[in-house]
Design an enzyme around this catalytic site. Structure first.
Site, PDB file in Angstrom:
ATOM      1  N   CYS A  10      -1.111  -5.142   7.872  1.00  0.00           N
ATOM      2  CA  CYS A  10       0.170  -4.535   8.250  1.00  0.00           C
ATOM      3  C   CYS A  10      -0.140  -3.188   8.896  1.00  0.00           C
ATOM      4  CB  CYS A  10       1.136  -4.415   7.077  1.00  0.00           C
ATOM      5  SG  CYS A  10       0.654  -3.276   5.787  1.00  0.00           S
ATOM      6  N   CYS A  83       3.719  -7.871   9.086  1.00  0.00           N
ATOM      7  CA  CYS A  83       4.751  -7.088   9.764  1.00  0.00           C
ATOM      8  C   CYS A  83       4.626  -7.307  11.262  1.00  0.00           C
ATOM      9  CB  CYS A  83       4.682  -5.608   9.407  1.00  0.00           C
ATOM     10  SG  CYS A  83       3.352  -4.682  10.186  1.00  0.00           S
ATOM     11  N   CYS A  90      -2.322  -6.068  16.658  1.00  0.00           N
ATOM     12  CA  CYS A  90      -3.653  -6.447  16.196  1.00  0.00           C
ATOM     13  C   CYS A  90      -4.460  -7.018  17.351  1.00  0.00           C
ATOM     14  CB  CYS A  90      -3.565  -7.478  15.079  1.00  0.00           C
ATOM     15  SG  CYS A  90      -5.192  -8.002  14.489  1.00  0.00           S
TER      16      CYS A  90
END
Length: 143
Positions: A10, A83, A90
Site C-alpha cells: 500500500c 490500495c 507500483c
C-alpha cells in the site's frame, strides 16, 4: 516444499498492508512467507495496532517498510496491492509474481472522533479479514 512468498503493498504501510500481513500469517503462516511494504512508508498507525490487538494479533514485531527493501532481493509468488495508489504507482519489477489488486478504503484518511475512527479501522480490518479467508478458500479450491 518451499513456502510461497506474498507481498502486500500500500502507500504508507501503516494500516491495510500491515493488517493483511498479520491475517495471512495467522491463517496460513505455515504455507506462506508474508511481507508488507509501502511506496512511501509512514510508520504503523496506532489505530492499526489497537484494532489488531482486539483480535489477539500483535504488531509488535512489525515495522513500516519501503518497497525498495525487497525489489531485486526477494522473488514473490504474489504481489497484492491493497490500495489504488499502490496499484497505480507500483513499478513492475523482476520477481514480483502474480499481481492482484484488492482495493480497501484508507482508514488512516478518515476524519472523525476517536470512536468513529476506531469504527472505521475495525470496518476495514474486518473487510481485509474476510478477503484473506476468501482468497485462501479460492486457492484451496483451485488446487
Amino acid at each position: 516444499m518451499p513456502k510461497a512468498k506474498v507481498l502486500f503493498l500500500c502507500t504508507g504501510n501503516s494500516a491495510r498492508s500491515q493488517m493483511a500481513e498479520a491475517f495471512l500469517c495467522r491463517y496460513a503462516g505455515d504455507r506462506f512467507e508474508v511481507y508488507s511494504a509501502g511506496l512511501e512508508p509512514k510508520g504503523i498507525n496506532p489505530y492499526t495496532v489497537r484494532v489488531m490487538e482486539e483480535l489477539g494479533l500483535s504488531l509488535e514485531e512489525h515495522r513500516s517498510k519501503p518497497l525498495t527493501d525487497y525489489v531485486g532481493k526477494v522473488d514473490f509468488d504474489y504481489l497484492i496491492t491493497v490500495c489504488s495508489d499502490a496499484d497505480e504507482g507500483c513499478p513492475f519489477f523482476p520477481g514480483m509474481g502474480q499481481r492482484m489488486h484488492w482495493g480497501f478504503e484508507d482508514p488512516a484518511a478518515f476524519v472523525g472522533s476517536e470512536q468513529e475512527t476506531l469504527a472505521k479501522f475495525r470496518e476495514v480490518r474486518d473487510q481485509i479479514d474476510v478477503r484473506i479467508k476468501r482468497w485462501l478458500a479460492e486457492l484451496a479450491a483451485s488446487g
